[in-house]
Write a protein that holds these residues in place. Sequence first.
Motif, PDB file in Angstrom:
ATOM      1  N   GLN A 204     -11.194  21.891   3.342  1.00  0.00           N
ATOM      2  CA  GLN A 204     -12.036  21.791   4.523  1.00  0.00           C
ATOM      3  C   GLN A 204     -11.700  22.900   5.499  1.00  0.00           C
ATOM      4  O   GLN A 204     -10.718  23.612   5.320  1.00  0.00           O
TER       5      GLN A 204
ATOM      6  N   MET B 236      -3.924  18.502   4.889  1.00  0.00           N
ATOM      7  CA  MET B 236      -4.521  18.002   6.132  1.00  0.00           C
ATOM      8  C   MET B 236      -4.468  19.071   7.221  1.00  0.00           C
ATOM      9  O   MET B 236      -3.398  19.508   7.618  1.00  0.00           O
TER      10      MET B 236
ATOM     11  N   GLY C 160       0.591  17.965   5.745  1.00  0.00           N
ATOM     12  CA  GLY C 160       0.150  19.354   5.702  1.00  0.00           C
ATOM     13  C   GLY C 160       0.135  19.894   4.285  1.00  0.00           C
ATOM     14  O   GLY C 160      -0.827  20.542   3.858  1.00  0.00           O
TER      15      GLY C 160
ATOM     16  N   MET D  44       1.202   4.141  -2.828  1.00  0.00           N
ATOM     17  CA  MET D  44       0.973   5.553  -2.538  1.00  0.00           C
ATOM     18  C   MET D  44       2.118   6.397  -3.076  1.00  0.00           C
ATOM     19  O   MET D  44       1.922   7.450  -3.650  1.00  0.00           O
TER      20      MET D  44
ATOM     21  N   MET E 208     -16.236  19.713   5.512  1.00  0.00           N
ATOM     22  CA  MET E 208     -15.536  19.666   4.221  1.00  0.00           C
ATOM     23  C   MET E 208     -15.999  20.772   3.296  1.00  0.00           C
ATOM     24  O   MET E 208     -17.119  21.262   3.374  1.00  0.00           O
TER      25      MET E 208
ATOM     26  N   MET F 218      -1.517  12.454  -6.432  1.00  0.00           N
ATOM     27  CA  MET F 218      -1.679  13.314  -5.275  1.00  0.00           C
ATOM     28  C   MET F 218      -1.838  14.770  -5.663  1.00  0.00           C
ATOM     29  O   MET F 218      -2.128  15.606  -4.833  1.00  0.00           O
TER      30      MET F 218
ATOM     31  N   ASP G  23     -11.049  11.231   5.746  1.00  0.00           N
ATOM     32  CA  ASP G  23     -11.648  10.312   4.799  1.00  0.00           C
ATOM     33  C   ASP G  23     -10.557   9.543   4.052  1.00  0.00           C
ATOM     34  O   ASP G  23      -9.529  10.119   3.715  1.00  0.00           O
TER      35      ASP G  23
ATOM     36  N   GLN H 276       0.065   7.009   9.176  1.00  0.00           N
ATOM     37  CA  GLN H 276       0.536   5.746   9.755  1.00  0.00           C
ATOM     38  C   GLN H 276       2.021   5.828  10.069  1.00  0.00           C
ATOM     39  O   GLN H 276       2.477   5.341  11.106  1.00  0.00           O
TER      40      GLN H 276
ATOM     41  N   VAL I 244      -4.603  17.067  -4.343  1.00  0.00           N
ATOM     42  CA  VAL I 244      -4.744  17.791  -3.096  1.00  0.00           C
ATOM     43  C   VAL I 244      -3.581  18.705  -2.760  1.00  0.00           C
ATOM     44  O   VAL I 244      -3.732  19.649  -2.005  1.00  0.00           O
ATOM     45  N   SER I 245      -2.416  18.437  -3.309  1.00  0.00           N
ATOM     46  CA  SER I 245      -1.215  19.128  -2.850  1.00  0.00           C
ATOM     47  C   SER I 245      -1.245  20.623  -3.143  1.00  0.00           C
ATOM     48  O   SER I 245      -1.719  21.059  -4.189  1.00  0.00           O
ATOM     49  N   ILE I 246      -0.689  21.417  -2.204  1.00  0.00           N
ATOM     50  CA  ILE I 246      -0.581  22.850  -2.467  1.00  0.00           C
ATOM     51  C   ILE I 246       0.416  23.122  -3.593  1.00  0.00           C
ATOM     52  O   ILE I 246       0.462  24.203  -4.132  1.00  0.00           O
TER      53      ILE I 246
ATOM     54  N   ASN J 178       0.832  -1.204   0.000  1.00  0.00           N
ATOM     55  CA  ASN J 178       0.000   0.000   0.000  1.00  0.00           C
ATOM     56  C   ASN J 178       0.868   1.256   0.000  1.00  0.00           C
ATOM     57  O   ASN J 178       0.673   2.170  -0.778  1.00  0.00           O
TER      58      ASN J 178
ATOM     59  N   TRP K  19     -10.494  26.933   3.296  1.00  0.00           N
ATOM     60  CA  TRP K  19      -9.208  26.504   2.719  1.00  0.00           C
ATOM     61  C   TRP K  19      -9.412  25.438   1.645  1.00  0.00           C
ATOM     62  O   TRP K  19      -9.770  24.314   1.942  1.00  0.00           O
TER      63      TRP K  19
ATOM     64  N   ARG L 184      -8.719  10.952   0.960  1.00  0.00           N
ATOM     65  CA  ARG L 184      -7.840  12.114   0.949  1.00  0.00           C
ATOM     66  C   ARG L 184      -6.349  11.786   0.856  1.00  0.00           C
ATOM     67  O   ARG L 184      -5.518  12.676   0.873  1.00  0.00           O
ATOM     68  N   ASP L 185      -5.994  10.504   0.795  1.00  0.00           N
ATOM     69  CA  ASP L 185      -4.587  10.122   0.600  1.00  0.00           C
ATOM     70  C   ASP L 185      -3.673  10.523   1.758  1.00  0.00           C
ATOM     71  O   ASP L 185      -2.475  10.738   1.567  1.00  0.00           O
ATOM     72  N   TRP L 186      -4.193  10.652   2.959  1.00  0.00           N
ATOM     73  CA  TRP L 186      -3.347  11.038   4.094  1.00  0.00           C
ATOM     74  C   TRP L 186      -2.966   9.843   4.954  1.00  0.00           C
ATOM     75  O   TRP L 186      -2.184   9.967   5.881  1.00  0.00           O
ATOM     76  N   GLU L 187      -3.571   8.683   4.613  1.00  0.00           N
ATOM     77  CA  GLU L 187      -3.472   7.519   5.475  1.00  0.00           C
ATOM     78  C   GLU L 187      -2.015   7.108   5.714  1.00  0.00           C
ATOM     79  O   GLU L 187      -1.568   6.961   6.843  1.00  0.00           O
ATOM     80  N   TRP L 188      -1.281   6.951   4.625  1.00  0.00           N
ATOM     81  CA  TRP L 188       0.088   6.465   4.682  1.00  0.00           C
ATOM     82  C   TRP L 188       0.954   7.367   5.564  1.00  0.00           C
ATOM     83  O   TRP L 188       1.722   6.894   6.399  1.00  0.00           O
ATOM     84  N   TRP L 189       0.798   8.678   5.422  1.00  0.00           N
ATOM     85  CA  TRP L 189       1.643   9.611   6.180  1.00  0.00           C
ATOM     86  C   TRP L 189       1.259   9.593   7.657  1.00  0.00           C
ATOM     87  O   TRP L 189       2.127   9.692   8.532  1.00  0.00           O
TER      88      TRP L 189
ATOM     89  N   LEU M 192      -0.303  18.199   1.749  1.00  0.00           N
ATOM     90  CA  LEU M 192      -1.417  17.540   1.066  1.00  0.00           C
ATOM     91  C   LEU M 192      -2.775  18.006   1.593  1.00  0.00           C
ATOM     92  O   LEU M 192      -3.794  17.378   1.327  1.00  0.00           O
TER      93      LEU M 192
END
Lengths: 341, 556
Positions: A211, B459, B455, A8, A224, A17, B467, B477, A20-22, A4, A180, B470-475, B457
Amino acid sequence: MDANGLSMLLAAVEGRMADVSIFSPASPQAGWIVDLAILALAIIGIIFLVVEGILFYSVWRFRRAKNDAPGEPAQVYGSEPIEIAWTAAPTMIVFFLVLVTTRTLWQVEAAPVQPREGDQALFVTVIGHQWWWEYRYDSYDGRKLDFITANELHMPVGDGETQRPVHLTLQSGDVCHSFWVPRLGGKVDLIPGRSNLLAFETEQPGLYLGQCAEYCGAQHANMMLRVVAETPAEFEAWLANETAPAVEDPAVAEGKATFLANSCVNCHRVSGTAAQGDGAPDLTHLMSRETIAAGQVPNSRSNLRKWVHDPHTIKPGVLMPAFGLSTEEENQIVEYLRTLK
Amino acid sequence: MATVDHPQRLARSGIAADAASRGWAAALHEWTTTVDHKKIGIMYVLMSLVFLVIGGIEALLMRWQLFYPRAEVIGPNVFNQLFTMHGTTMVFFVGMPILIGIGNYMLPLMLGARDMAFPRLNAFGFWITLFGGLLVYLSFITGAAPEIGWFAYAPLTEHTFDRNAGTDFWALGLLISGIGTIGAAVNFIATILGMRAPGMTMRKIPFFAWTMLWTSFQMLLAIPPLTAALVMVLFDRQLGAHFFDVQNGGSAYLWQHLFWFFGHPEVYILILPVFGMVSEVIPVFSRKVLFGYEFMAAATMAIAFISLGVWAHHMFCVGMSRTLDLYFAAASLIVSIPTGIKFFNWLATIYGGRVSLQSPMLFCFGFLSMFLIGGLTGIMLAAAPFDFQLSDSYFVVGHFHWVLIGGTLFGTFAGIYYWYPKVTGRMLSERLAHWHFWLLYIGFILTFGPMHVSGILGMPRRIYTYDPSRDWEWWNQLTTIGALVQTPSYAIFVYNLIASLWKGKPAVDDPWDAWTLEWTTSSPPPSYNFETQPIVHSRRPLWDLKHPDDPDWQYE
């Protein structure tokens, strides 16, 4: 690293990604911030490498060895020229950073703008609530608008010839919140008693997620933001639907009666009916939204059913209580809501 | 000054020795009524370590909840209580008391004094800080811990939105412990200015004393606005005043200014004493004099002053105005200049030395290599537009933990490893110290490094769940795993502290071959510190004694 984690990382490399990334800006405002960030990162990256390099070198090179001669190393008490040099160098770097910060600051901070005919600009007043977003559409393209929706902000995209900025006036209905959407621009707080401004535009249609970024109580995590950027034609069609009166369907007359006879009307609004509350999302065109509960779950029949039965199973701590309606009443209300297109 | 050799004068002040020789009840009485700066210092440090463990457990519970997206381990209310208490605890009941405690123990010894200027005020300060902490925690026990965040933004703390008594416990507890902090600050200033050994001019005080002096001035200026704000919020909640109640003409914005006028200097209150400690340790373990003492002292003063004018960089997103944003961005960036000066001076002290990586220096190395990163991300956040994106995101959480753990905690551990032999008469185990260091170093990078990414990404902070889409899970963990790697390091540290009291190698008076006055007295020091009043000619009195042919004062 498990499979996993690996996928990722690969996804990050492939740009998934980028959603979402800034660092994947979709608006000039967010882009200017990225330009500044990359410049600042480069500067501090160089400082980091130089200083850590000196540190690691010094500790390694001058570590005590077993066969060191007894006695102390040469004592160096200080040096004025050296001190002046390493005061001047950071001062110059700081001066440069202040200059580039100023430039970006003047680019991205919104100045007040008045609606004008033919300028294709959208004006929306955003009101933050515990824990959802109220959007009051004020005007578009110089045309006055007067409708309210919730949680999903729709905006038109610009193109090479026409910019179609959205000007947000940010207010709060209760406590502090923060708006944001990283890919569209920086955050601006919604503070009770104040009106803040935020403006951005984009040329890329799509869904932009964000969110609330200011802690606002129990359900801060699930407040959100969804910004739907669409072509001007799609946006006009959406406008036409939202400005139309609520759909009347005689098949759900019982559900409507149940809805109007219960506490729902104290907080919710369905235009053209007796329901005129403004403490909770406007439901006039509920089914035009993809999600409910401030973007938390898809707007499906089963989720609506769950929500009407006990919203706390979806959003623990939400201000809407479970009303203890009968199963039949709940079903009627859900069927009624499903017609509010 | 002549002295009489009297056994009473040489009574040792170790806890274990006391308990063993007089029984626990007598020892308890002795410790609860003491006005000896050394016992008070030890109690401050012990109190902080207990709260450190509590704050750490709170952090672990939060990380457990965030390991999986949409996890249902503790739910929103408990989570919100945990981050409120974690922040409050770490700032008010770990960070400040541990530094005040070390200052309390070491300063009179380093200055050649017999006690602090106001010993009774000193005891009062400790007890009231402890009671403040207990009061805040009382809310947890009664099931109503505050859910407002350590920053407690109005109007979420107004009675309209928060009927939870925990907030009142919280405000009262901080108010009370703040009084203790102000007492400590007054005491440090009076001690440093008035209690120095003969010959120790202000240009000859140990560097740690410089940093404690400026930190004390910061406390004096920063705590009262917080106290005022806490009184105002209590008035709002209990007496129906409307200071922060917008519906009745109050201002939500006012709280933010008052809070951050305290909250930003607070960061420097937590780091300046640490600058002082590493400035004591690095020279000794590099066998070199501190490079550029005067510039270091001036830089400390500059940081203390500038830090009072940068508070609103916590408020870039509240819509101040471009001009104000620019001012606060520029002022915040300017802090990096004196901080940079300090950093280069530490490096220059190491350079050309004879570096021994024993435990105190190892932690200084950790401090130097990690604090730099926290400082540099701080420069990024000071650039206001960047902050528009990343304030209140996990990037900020990563940044300030990097400063407070990579900076404050590593530096404080360096100080504790350095001075433990003086305080207890025993050496700490070097083997356990190395385990402590490496588990903390690696675990810390693993915990707070990924936070910068989450951050970026998108969060935000203070969310109890997220959720999976949002692809934040890995970071998240990775962060949780990092916290689990860190955990045993604290256990090893605490075990080392306790076990070495009995099993540690006995310490000589000056085990590190150091240069400041505390090493001239016995380990542990007698209750009057010095048998004869020391007389000082330079910044390194013991260097002068050890090198009579080449004394320091000819170079100062």
